[in-house]
Design an enzyme around this catalytic site. Sequence first.
Site, PDB file in Angstrom:
ATOM      1  N   ASN A 371       0.828  -1.199   0.000  1.00  0.00           N
ATOM      2  CA  ASN A 371       0.000   0.000   0.000  1.00  0.00           C
ATOM      3  C   ASN A 371       0.868   1.256   0.000  1.00  0.00           C
ATOM      4  OD1 ASN A 371       0.900  -0.167   2.704  1.00  0.00           O
ATOM      5  ND2 ASN A 371      -0.897   0.934   3.410  1.00  0.00           N
ATOM      6  N   CYS A 373       1.894   3.627   2.016  1.00  0.00           N
ATOM      7  CA  CYS A 373       2.963   3.879   2.998  1.00  0.00           C
ATOM      8  C   CYS A 373       3.843   2.662   3.246  1.00  0.00           C
ATOM      9  CB  CYS A 373       2.347   4.346   4.300  1.00  0.00           C
ATOM     10  SG  CYS A 373       1.552   5.963   4.173  1.00  0.00           S
ATOM     11  N   GLU A 375       3.274  -0.340   4.631  1.00  0.00           N
ATOM     12  CA  GLU A 375       3.161  -1.226   5.784  1.00  0.00           C
ATOM     13  C   GLU A 375       2.361  -2.484   5.511  1.00  0.00           C
ATOM     14  OE1 GLU A 375      -0.342   1.677   6.390  1.00  0.00           O
ATOM     15  OE2 GLU A 375       1.669   1.686   5.538  1.00  0.00           O
TER      16      GLU A 375
END
Length: 562
Positions: A371, A373, A375
């Site tokens: 995704n 960011c 994570e």
Amino acid sequence: MWQVSKRSGTLQPFSESKILRSIVRAQENINKIDESLAAQVTKLVAKDLKVKFSKETIIGSDDIGDTVERTLIESGYYDIAKAYIIARERQRQEARAGRGLGVTNDLGLSYNQLIVIANKYLRRSTDGQIIETPRQMFERVAKALAGAEKAQDRTIWQKAFYTIMAESRFLPGGRTLANAGTVNNQLANCFVLPMPDSVEGIFDVVKESSILKKNGGGVGFSIGKIRPKGDQVATTTGRAAGPVAVMHILNHASDMLLQAGGRRSGNMIVMPVTHPDIFEFLTCKEEENSLPHINFSLGLTSKFMKAVEKDLEWELVNPRNGEVVNRVEARSIFDLATTMAWKNGDPGLIFLDEINKYNPTPQVGPLESVNLCGEQPLLPYEACNLGSINLARHVKKIKNGNGHGSYDIDWDKLKETVQIGVRLLDNVVSICTYPIQKIDDVVKANRKIGLGVMGWADLLVKLEIPYNSKKALDLAKQMSLFIHDEGVKASQQLAKEKGVFKNWKGSALEKAGRKPQRNATITTIAPTGSIAMAAGCSYGIEPHFALAFYKEVMGGYRLPAI
């Protein structure tokens, strides 16, 4: 006894217990909890008020506050008096801020919390005016998510969901806070889409990703299947533009949405380290301000890292036909990647072998991207439904031998929050309106959730544990295992009640002999930028940046962080 006139103009019955709580809160701010001392000061304050206002029927809240300040100072409790004065001034500023923002601060939130919540999550009228309070926002979200429960249980779960959000014990992702219970019922923050090697397929994906971004989602892609720049195109006499050109198309699409008044969105682009265009990829943001809506990462493998370690050659392979088109030094790729990351922050590194080692549903397909960011590794057409526990809210006061108080972790409260949080996030999966049917199918087949944490640095301060100590590391391990284990138990209980995720059969979890569970993944450590500010706590598992500083957010707000 008196009626107390509040700053808002309302009247409330006088209560010594409220004075006691305000003094204890001041003690908490300097980590000197002593309820017996607070009770003594409260009695002195009440006695003074009876003398000065014996003939009055209404007194002001400021009169009470002034008396508390004077009593603390005259009694020699200067540090508590200072903390009390600072807290009062902060309350005044927050009240003024709420009025200035057009928000009724009905949950007693801080100025920073109000700014973030007002700008990101509260509903607005067609002319842009805020039309709900923070309390009403949490009630809206709780009611919407409880709609996934049986009719007879909805009131119970609505109350539970509301409580953990309103008390800042847990917050779901920003799109859930903003959109649950509204016409725009897209509740997931981030998605992953496939990127095929055809003009038609590429522009179909650009269209799909734009729909997701318009509704508030960021999107991740793997561009490893796109043929390299200059490669032949069988259906035309031209040559391929290459994957970096596709990155520019995605960036322009995001820019168009932003200019049209949409929410700022982003793209996470992953390129496997075997791609022939790897050098152009690594330098695509070398010029300042290029591709501002793009984050990108290099997809590494263990085989590549061993080649770097041994200073071996590395094969670059055309994904169109599997042919080796070049051989370069593995270290030349790695050195360029680290140089560019040092220079401007991109690329990141994604270890493809590692994320696939823990892929819960390998029978569905490999993990090729993450995704926005980074994570949450996701399959094509999956979404992440995340939420985080504010660890700093899961402490209890204990008394030491000297009569003063300190904090310890409230494990029972944390267990309750984990159980409710898992159920809340599973309900996000159930009620979310996904704008693309394929996403709806894949997300609900795996039901991935990501229960994370925030407020870690705040927790350590309360416990008086240095961030970089072995004690902090041991506690991190203990709390992580506790949250993971309790999260798994909660998901297993949901599986008994509501059924396992559709791809359970043949999954790595089933093959490992695990008990059936409702969700393919349960925990994720997310950065928690905006929701940490909304909860009034430190970000994710990060240390405190400084004791006091200003943070610029949301295109111009300069917020104090102290």
